[in-house]
Design a protein around this motif. Structure first.
Motif, short mmCIF file in Angstrom:
data_model
loop_
_atom_site.label_atom_id
_atom_site.label_comp_id
_atom_site.label_asym_id
_atom_site.label_seq_id
_atom_site.Cartn_x
_atom_site.Cartn_y
_atom_site.Cartn_z
N GLN A 182 -15.11 2.44 -1.41
CA GLN A 182 -13.81 2.90 -1.92
C GLN A 182 -12.82 3.11 -0.76
OE1 GLN A 182 -12.72 3.16 -5.00
NE2 GLN A 182 -14.66 2.57 -5.94
N LEU A 183 -13.31 3.69 0.31
CA LEU A 183 -12.45 3.88 1.49
C LEU A 183 -12.03 2.55 2.09
CD1 LEU A 183 -14.35 6.87 3.19
CD2 LEU A 183 -12.19 6.97 1.94
N GLN A 184 -12.94 1.60 2.08
CA GLN A 184 -12.61 0.26 2.58
C GLN A 184 -11.52 -0.38 1.73
OE1 GLN A 184 -15.69 -2.69 2.13
NE2 GLN A 184 -15.06 -3.81 3.96
N ALA A 185 -11.61 -0.19 0.41
CA ALA A 185 -10.59 -0.73 -0.49
C ALA A 185 -9.23 -0.08 -0.23
CB ALA A 185 -11.01 -0.52 -1.94
N GLN A 186 -9.23 1.24 0.03
CA GLN A 186 -7.98 1.93 0.36
C GLN A 186 -7.39 1.40 1.66
OE1 GLN A 186 -8.16 6.25 0.23
NE2 GLN A 186 -9.72 6.20 -1.37
N LEU A 187 -8.25 1.15 2.65
CA LEU A 187 -7.78 0.62 3.94
C LEU A 187 -7.17 -0.76 3.76
CD1 LEU A 187 -7.55 0.89 6.99
CD2 LEU A 187 -9.89 0.05 7.19
N ASN A 188 -7.81 -1.62 2.97
CA ASN A 188 -7.27 -2.96 2.72
C ASN A 188 -5.93 -2.89 1.99
OD1 ASN A 188 -9.53 -4.11 3.92
ND2 ASN A 188 -10.64 -4.33 1.99
N ALA A 189 -5.82 -1.95 1.05
CA ALA A 189 -4.56 -1.80 0.31
C ALA A 189 -3.44 -1.36 1.23
CB ALA A 189 -4.75 -0.80 -0.83
N ASP A 191 -3.28 -1.92 4.47
CA ASP A 191 -2.97 -3.07 5.32
C ASP A 191 -1.98 -4.01 4.62
OD1 ASP A 191 -4.52 -2.32 7.47
OD2 ASP A 191 -6.30 -3.37 6.76
N LYS A 192 -2.21 -4.25 3.33
CA LYS A 192 -1.32 -5.13 2.58
C LYS A 192 0.08 -4.51 2.44
CE LYS A 192 -4.98 -7.35 -0.15
NZ LYS A 192 -5.53 -7.55 -1.51
N CYS A 193 0.14 -3.20 2.23
CA CYS A 193 1.43 -2.52 2.11
C CYS A 193 2.22 -2.62 3.42
CB CYS A 193 1.23 -1.05 1.75
SG CYS A 193 0.77 -0.74 0.04
N ILE A 194 1.55 -2.37 4.54
CA ILE A 194 2.23 -2.42 5.84
C ILE A 194 2.73 -3.83 6.12
CG2 ILE A 194 1.88 -2.18 8.33
CD1 ILE A 194 -0.13 0.07 7.65
N GLU A 195 1.91 -4.82 5.82
CA GLU A 195 2.31 -6.22 6.02
C GLU A 195 3.50 -6.58 5.14
OE1 GLU A 195 2.60 -9.93 7.48
OE2 GLU A 195 1.36 -8.28 8.25
N ALA A 196 3.51 -6.10 3.90
CA ALA A 196 4.62 -6.38 2.98
C ALA A 196 5.91 -5.74 3.47
CB ALA A 196 4.28 -5.89 1.58
N TYR A 197 5.81 -4.47 3.94
CA TYR A 197 7.00 -3.79 4.45
C TYR A 197 7.52 -4.46 5.72
CZ TYR A 197 5.75 0.03 1.27
OH TYR A 197 5.46 0.79 0.16
N SER A 198 6.61 -4.87 6.59
CA SER A 198 7.01 -5.55 7.83
C SER A 198 7.72 -6.86 7.52
CB SER A 198 5.79 -5.82 8.71
OG SER A 198 5.14 -4.61 9.07
N GLN A 199 7.19 -7.61 6.57
CA GLN A 199 7.80 -8.88 6.20
C GLN A 199 9.18 -8.66 5.57
OE1 GLN A 199 6.55 -11.78 7.06
NE2 GLN A 199 8.36 -12.82 6.23
N LEU A 200 9.31 -7.59 4.80
CA LEU A 200 10.60 -7.27 4.19
C LEU A 200 11.64 -6.96 5.25
CD1 LEU A 200 12.18 -6.78 1.55
CD2 LEU A 200 11.36 -4.42 1.60
N ILE A 201 11.24 -6.22 6.29
CA ILE A 201 12.17 -5.92 7.39
C ILE A 201 12.59 -7.19 8.11
CG2 ILE A 201 12.34 -4.78 9.64
CD1 ILE A 201 10.54 -2.57 8.53
N VAL A 202 11.63 -8.08 8.36
CA VAL A 202 11.94 -9.35 9.03
C VAL A 202 12.92 -10.18 8.21
CG1 VAL A 202 10.95 -11.54 9.81
CG2 VAL A 202 9.76 -9.40 10.30
#
Length: 339
Positions: A182-189, A191-202
């Motif tokens: 469950q913790l691994q799933a939270q970590l992956n989620a 990671d996806k959020c941070i990547e999405a926000y970074s791409q939005l800024i770019v």
């Protein structure tokens, strides 16, 4: 008597207003509900409206400007000095009004909708990064209780969890393995959020002409240029580049007396998030300047030899802020700016 200055103490539900004349004498004071604020200012003659630079102040500043008034946002630390008597909402509003008429107190620039949108992107990304760091620390702490020690770093935690789950030699119970998954799933989620926000800024930076010009400066990438635009905007609120670097806390702090100047380390005032990004960008440039011979690299290399690596990084971060302001207000690119 003509009203020349209005001090507004903003809140969530109840707002307090004091109206003063040119001599600073109190003419009227009133409590307003949130729905009454704009209707009140629409009825007032054109004057100076002062607010503290705090939560929701940019929204109210823009709305009051639409009513035809001149609006100033005053830093809260400067308002405190003019508070007389017991602290209450009316005295706070009066202190704001008095501080607004002090010519030596610099006001805060009013952010546009575009700046606030960009700022929101950085804030949610920063929150996700903090949550990911906290989650990784929680995982490392829980696993340590079972005799398994993980090194620091998100990448190490991310790569090690699958091996721990598949390793049959560990004495982990099925209950704990379920928790770990469950913790691994939270970590992956996250990671996806941070990547999405970074791409939005770019993507946002690509459509911003100011950010595109700022990125021509060595050390400025999409993240740094976007954060700089959020803070400085079009640069019109600053008279010179040094005012920008001073507002970000990357100029020496003074402790002078008796005609003897004493300069300390950087003041660390203002936006700590942007200051951190500028210094990180400066470190990337300084670390690579040793193999280059252009004018900027020569200046950096000389500074590294005489003052050390860390001071050179801060000095170049200061220069980055000033050059970015010059590019912002002039409409030129880095290649035409004097080093």
């Amino acid at each position: 008597m003509k009203i020349t200055t209005i001090g507004l103490d903003i809140a969530k539900r109840f707002f307090h207003v004091v109206c003063c004349n040119e001599q600073g004498r109190l003419i009227n004071k009133k409590m307003l509900t949130r729905a009454q604020v704009l209707a009140f200012f629409q009825k007032q003659p054109t004057c100076l409206v002062a607010l503290e630079a705090c939560a929701t102040s940019n929204y109210w500043a823009r709305e009051i400007q639409k009513c035809g008034h001149k609006v100033k946002l005053i830093p809260p630390q400067h308002v405190k000095a003019f508070l007389i008597g017991n602290k209450n909402d009316y005295n706070d509003a009066l202190a704001i009004s008095v501080a607004a008429n002090q010519l030596h107190i610099k006001s805060v620039g009013i952010k546009s909708i575009e700046q606030q949108d960009n700022q929101a992107q950085h804030k949610v990304r920063e929150l996700a990064v903090k949550q990911r760091t906290a989650l990784c620390n929680q995982i490392r702490g829980l696993i340590a209780e079972y005799g398994i020690i993980l090194s620091q770093g998100v990448n190490h935690v991310r790569k090690t969890i699958p091996f721990i789950l598949d390793d049959g030699s560990t004495q982990l119970s099925e209950t704990f393995k379920t928790i770990l998954r469950q913790l691994q799933a939270q970590l992956n989620a996250l990671d996806k959020c941070i990547e999405a926000y970074s791409q939005l800024i770019v993507e946002t930076v690509k459509s911003n002409a100011i950010c595109q010009r700022i990125q021509t400066i060595p050390g400025f990438g999409p993240m740094v240029s976007s954060a700089y635009f959020n803070e400085v905007g079009n640069g019109a609120h600053y008279k010179r580049g040094r005012d920008v670097s001073a507002s970000l806390g990357i100029v020496p702090k003074q402790h002078s007396s008796g005609g003897k100047d004493s300069l300390l380390g950087i003041s660390k005032r203002g936006n700590s998030y942007l200051r951190c990004l500028l210094i990180q960008g400066a470190k990337a440039v300084v670390s690579r300047a040793g193999t280059k011979s252009d004018k900027l690299s020569q200046w950096i290399n000389k500074l590294v030899k005489t003052r050390g690596h860390n001071r050179a990084c801060v000095a170049y971060a200061n220069k980055m802020a000033r050059m970015a302001w010059a590019i912002t207000v002039s409409g030129e690119d880095y290649s035409t700016i004097e080093i």
